[in-house]
Design a protein around this motif. Structure first.
Motif, PDB file in Angstrom:
ATOM      1  N   LYS A  43      67.567  29.469 -47.224  1.00  0.00           N
ATOM      2  CA  LYS A  43      68.100  29.687 -45.814  1.00  0.00           C
ATOM      3  C   LYS A  43      67.402  28.266 -44.940  1.00  0.00           C
ATOM      4  N   LYS A  44      66.127  28.392 -45.216  1.00  0.00           N
ATOM      5  CA  LYS A  44      65.400  27.431 -44.525  1.00  0.00           C
ATOM      6  C   LYS A  44      65.595  25.998 -44.796  1.00  0.00           C
ATOM      7  N   PHE A  45      65.858  25.726 -46.033  1.00  0.00           N
ATOM      8  CA  PHE A  45      66.284  24.504 -46.554  1.00  0.00           C
ATOM      9  C   PHE A  45      67.516  24.134 -45.837  1.00  0.00           C
ATOM     10  N   LEU A  46      68.635  24.904 -45.838  1.00  0.00           N
ATOM     11  CA  LEU A  46      69.812  24.756 -45.283  1.00  0.00           C
ATOM     12  C   LEU A  46      69.971  24.571 -44.045  1.00  0.00           C
ATOM     13  N   ASN A  47      69.234  25.405 -43.219  1.00  0.00           N
ATOM     14  CA  ASN A  47      68.962  25.240 -41.961  1.00  0.00           C
ATOM     15  C   ASN A  47      68.287  23.733 -41.262  1.00  0.00           C
ATOM     16  N   ASP A  48      67.220  23.352 -42.176  1.00  0.00           N
ATOM     17  CA  ASP A  48      66.426  22.231 -41.789  1.00  0.00           C
ATOM     18  C   ASP A  48      66.696  21.147 -42.485  1.00  0.00           C
ATOM     19  N   GLY A  49      67.610  21.142 -43.469  1.00  0.00           N
ATOM     20  CA  GLY A  49      67.770  19.917 -44.332  1.00  0.00           C
ATOM     21  C   GLY A  49      66.678  19.362 -45.158  1.00  0.00           C
ATOM     22  N   THR A  50      65.406  20.244 -45.144  1.00  0.00           N
ATOM     23  CA  THR A  50      64.371  19.767 -45.813  1.00  0.00           C
ATOM     24  C   THR A  50      63.293  20.786 -45.968  1.00  0.00           C
ATOM     25  N   LEU A  51      62.524  20.471 -46.790  1.00  0.00           N
ATOM     26  CA  LEU A  51      61.325  21.647 -46.799  1.00  0.00           C
ATOM     27  C   LEU A  51      59.882  20.744 -46.461  1.00  0.00           C
ATOM     28  N   THR A  52      58.889  20.980 -45.656  1.00  0.00           N
ATOM     29  CA  THR A  52      57.720  20.358 -45.526  1.00  0.00           C
ATOM     30  C   THR A  52      56.602  20.623 -46.766  1.00  0.00           C
ATOM     31  N   LYS A  53      55.693  19.701 -46.783  1.00  0.00           N
ATOM     32  CA  LYS A  53      54.828  20.000 -47.759  1.00  0.00           C
ATOM     33  C   LYS A  53      54.230  21.224 -47.773  1.00  0.00           C
ATOM     34  N   LYS A  54      53.826  21.730 -46.378  1.00  0.00           N
ATOM     35  CA  LYS A  54      53.224  23.105 -46.427  1.00  0.00           C
ATOM     36  C   LYS A  54      54.336  24.078 -46.885  1.00  0.00           C
ATOM     37  N   ASP A  55      55.715  23.858 -46.480  1.00  0.00           N
ATOM     38  CA  ASP A  55      56.602  24.941 -47.062  1.00  0.00           C
ATOM     39  C   ASP A  55      56.655  24.773 -48.684  1.00  0.00           C
TER      40      ASP A  55
END
Length: 344
Positions: A307-319
């Motif tokens: 969900k986070k990836f679909l909403n933000d379009g990416t994942l941070t290094k922390k994610d």
């Protein structure tokens, strides 16, 4: 001057002017009857020397994580030391006798039975220079009404029924011989031999799974001391006690007695088998529940990051780090695992 001298001729350690100032040691011996202190001191030295010789004990202590704390380290050390010493033929018999006598006396107290178990392994009995019969149980405190118990934590001890006995071979201890010898040596009404499940010869297991009765010879009990399970000993003892109390000084129909006792033991073994199956079922169901909960947690965890990836379009290094380590899932699972383990 050194306190310890070695007598090379007699192969003996001699200690003079010895004393120790230690609260734990003092409290232990202070709680013992004066007559038992010398024997316990000898055993303490013996066990301590074996522990010092055991490299794995030292290795274990060296690797123990300091964060566990001193008390937990001590508990782990005691457990590992006991486990190591148990399998050493030189000491496991002594430990077994102590624990079995202690279990029986606690059992008598809980059941409000007036019997008393005494250690006799270091003293000769009625037979010259014979110490067979490690424990004597006086029924209702009567020294003339006794059950003799022999502890044999040794895989070399076979079943040894009389039909397979070859009198021309070298003498060796068997379940049969030890039962007969213990009863004669301690002048007991009934004898009982105790084996541990981890140190018992196959011929005995083939004949007796939990508790056994050899007509006119005695009882066999197979315990699991490493799990603290002495239930089979309690069953065998109470059967032996019934015979000792109720056998009349008349000619019994021994074949009929054997039928009755063996039928009782058969029913007991069936109950114990059912209990084992139930406990195994519980363990299996717990394992299934744990795996299901793991799968559910992982699905929720993966869904959250999707969900986070679909909403933000990416994942941070922390994610990515959090996703890789999955610490949040581990913490949640620990709580669930504790709940599952707490189920009967």
């Amino acid at each position: 001057m050194a306190n310890i001298k070695l007598n090379q001729q007699l192969k003996r350690v001699e200690i003079s002017n010895f004393e120790i100032e230690n609260q734990i040691v003092f409290n232990y011996f202070d709680n013992l009857p004066a007559t038992e202190r010398d024997e316990k001191l000898l055993r303490a030295v013996y066990i301590g020397i074996l522990a010092l010789m055991e490299d794995r004990i030292s290795s274990f202590l060296a690797k123990t994580n300091n964060e566990l704390g001193t008390e937990l380290e001590s508990l782990k050390m005691i457990f590992e030391m006991k486990k190591e010493l148990f399998y050493k033929s030189t000491i496991k018999g002594i430990l077994a006798e102590d624990e079995i006598a202690e279990f029986l006396n606690n059992y008598f107290q809980e059941r409000r039975i007036k019997d008393k178990a005494f250690l006799t392994g270091n003293t000769a009995g009625s037979l010259p220079k014979n110490k067979t019969g490690d424990i004597i149980c006086e029924i209702n405190g009567n020294p003339d009404l006794k059950i003799a118990i022999e502890c044999k934590f040794d895989k070399s001890v076979r079943f040894g029924d009389i039909e397979s006995k070859d009198i021309f071979t070298r003498k060796s201890d068997t379940a049969w011989s030890q039962l007969i010898e213990a009863q004669a040596n301690r002048e007991a009404k009934v004898s009982l031999i105790v084996f541990d499940i981890s140190l018992v010869e196959n011929s005995i297991l083939k004949n007796f799974e939990n508790v056994g009765y050899i007509p006119e010879i005695g009882f066999v009990a197979i315990i699991n001391s490493q799990k603290g399970d002495y239930s089979n000993l309690a069953i065998a003892y109470m059967l032996a006690r019934d015979i000792a109390l109720n056998a009349k000084p008349i000619e019994l129909e021994k074949d009929l007695l054997a039928i009755l006792v063996n039928r009782i033991i058969k029913d007991i073994n069936e109950v114990l088998t059912i209990k084992s199956l139930v406990l195994n079922n519980i363990d299996n169901n717990k394992a299934i529940l744990k795996q299901l909960e793991k799968s559910i947690l992982l699905m929720e965890f993966n869904q959250e990051y999707l969900k986070k990836f679909l909403n933000d379009g990416t994942l941070t290094k922390k994610d990515l780090l959090d996703y890789y380590s999955g610490e949040d899932v581990k913490d949640k699972y620990k709580l669930i695992e504790k709940e599952i383990n707490g189920i009967f």
